[in-house]
Design a protein around this motif. Structure first.
Motif, PDB file in Angstrom:
ATOM      1  N   ALA A  39       0.830  -1.205   0.000  1.00 14.56           N
ATOM      2  CA  ALA A  39       0.000   0.000   0.000  1.00 14.56           C
ATOM      3  C   ALA A  39       0.870   1.262   0.000  1.00 14.56           C
ATOM      4  N   GLY A  40       2.170   1.085  -0.221  1.00 14.52           N
ATOM      5  CA  GLY A  40       3.046   2.259  -0.342  1.00 14.52           C
ATOM      6  C   GLY A  40       3.622   2.735   0.977  1.00 14.52           C
ATOM      7  N   ASN A  41       3.477   1.945   2.026  1.00 11.51           N
ATOM      8  CA  ASN A  41       4.020   2.364   3.322  1.00 11.51           C
ATOM      9  C   ASN A  41       5.338   1.626   3.565  1.00 11.51           C
ATOM     10  N   ASN A  42       6.434   2.360   3.555  1.00 14.24           N
ATOM     11  CA  ASN A  42       7.758   1.741   3.616  1.00 14.24           C
ATOM     12  C   ASN A  42       8.669   2.617   4.476  1.00 14.24           C
ATOM     13  N   PRO A  43       9.506   2.015   5.333  1.00 19.12           N
ATOM     14  CA  PRO A  43      10.361   2.839   6.210  1.00 19.12           C
ATOM     15  C   PRO A  43      11.392   3.659   5.444  1.00 19.12           C
ATOM     16  N   LEU A  44      11.658   3.298   4.192  1.00 19.53           N
ATOM     17  CA  LEU A  44      12.695   4.001   3.419  1.00 19.53           C
ATOM     18  C   LEU A  44      12.120   5.130   2.561  1.00 19.53           C
ATOM     19  N   GLN A  45      10.792   5.335   2.692  1.00 23.20           N
ATOM     20  CA  GLN A  45      10.159   6.411   1.924  1.00 23.20           C
ATOM     21  C   GLN A  45      10.780   7.766   2.242  1.00 23.20           C
ATOM     22  N   GLY A  46      10.794   8.625   1.263  1.00 27.78           N
ATOM     23  CA  GLY A  46      11.325   9.969   1.498  1.00 27.78           C
ATOM     24  C   GLY A  46      12.730  10.090   0.939  1.00 27.78           C
TER      25      GLY A  46
END
Ligand SMILES: O=P(O)(O)O[C@@H]1C[C@H](O)[C@@H](CO)O1
Length: 319
Positions: free
Chosen positions: A167-174
């Motif tokens: 669903a696009g939730n990832n700790p490496l986002q950003g």
């Protein structure tokens, strides 16, 4: 670097307004420099460099009791550290020696359902990396989906399904800081295969090989336990155990090039039939952790000894 974020080049030029936008969106995240403040605080209190990190799952905090000459630092006193809010997660870093190896244990982890975004849940992993940790052992309590798993069994995690990532939730986002790792890290060899093999051998030598499995873990956001339909879907997808942690930690640890070994203690059998009237609960999860603490302590201590005796630094094929 612009305010701790690497200069992003688009068509050869850095783009100021993109930085501004990213800062508004992600400015609250931990920068490399901020984490160095946390590391500095810890280094002033611990005289050795840990090479092993252990994350203790629900009810598994007693793994930290294996440490010789422990130094315990409550999360609440460490600059920029989140605090634990879940029963069975004490909330402190414990430093000491395990099987002769300098080790840090996280007695309590952070979960998404506590209200922490994934990048915050995984902050301690980067702190451990900056402290010097090269090998990370991640433990969790999980529900057994595979019908051959019994309560009290151990599943060595060979792979995971990142449902929250779907669903696009990832700790490496950003914005990505290359000092931690690459923008697009591979994940097909996320779990050190040599350590898994060694853990199986340790299990055999301990005479518990029939209680040890290798399988696929999946993590949902929680905090509710799963519905019957959800569990049957996860089973069809190929998951053997389900929990509410670990996956994002594994991703963060691989991103910064740590050797990862993870196992689940099966604390309950997932209810996959509508006719069944048993329900999972957190008290049972913690009780099973207590019942199996002796076995898990022995497994972890012996495994670590052998990992370092065998000089395992990478379980990746061809490396
Ligand atoms: O921290 P872990 O993943 O070991 O904890 C599991 C998942 C939930 O936090 C809790 C449910 O009982 O145990």
């Amino acid at each position: 670097m612009v305010n701790g974020y690497p200069n992003i080049k688009i068509n050869g030029t850095t783009n100021g307004h993109i930085h501004k936008a990213l800062e508004t969106e992600y400015g609250h995240r931990y920068t490399y420099e901020l984490l160095l403040e946390t590391v500095h605080y810890i280094r002033n209190r611990v005289s050795f460099t840990p090479v092993v990190g252990v994350i203790c799952g629900s009810g598994l905090g007693s793994l930290a009791d294996c440490l010789v000459n422990p130094i315990e630092i409550p999360y609440s006193t460490i600059p920029h550290f989140p605090t634990s809010t879940v029963k069975g997660h004490v909330g402190s870093l414990v430093f000491g020696h395990l099987s002769g190896l300098p080790t840090v244990c996280m007695k309590g982890r952070f979960h998404y359902y506590e209200g922490y975004p994934l990048w915050k849940c995984c902050m301690p992993i980067r702190v451990m990396k900056l402290l010097g940790v090269s090998h990370l052992i991640i433990t969790n309590a999980a529900g057994g989906l595979n019908p051959s798993y019994k309560v009290g069994d151990i599943m060595l995690v060979k792979d995971h399904i990142n449902i929250m990532g779907f669903a696009g939730n990832n700790p490496l986002q950003g914005p990505n800081d290359e000092r931690f790792g690459p923008r697009f890290p591979p994940m097909n060899q996320a779990y050190n295969r040599d350590i898994i093999q060694l853990a199986k051998k340790v299990g055999e030598d301990m005479g518990v090989e029939n209680r040890i499995h290798e399988g696929v873990y999946t993590c949902l956001g929680g905090p509710n336990f799963e519905t019957v339909a959800e569990l049957n879907m996860l089973k069809m997808l190929g998951a053997d155990a389900v929990g509410m942690s670990t996956v994002h930690e594994v991703i963060t640890a691989n991103h910064c090039d740590m050797e990862v070994f993870a196992f689940s203690l099966i604390t309950n059998e997932c209810v996959v039939q509508y006719e069944a009237n048993n329900e999972p609960n957190h008290e049972e999860v913690i009780d099973v952790g207590k019942q199996r603490e002796g076995l898990l302590k022995q497994l972890v201590s012996e495994l670590l000894k052998r990992v370092f005796e065998n000089g395992i630094t990478s379980g990746k094929i061809g490396k």
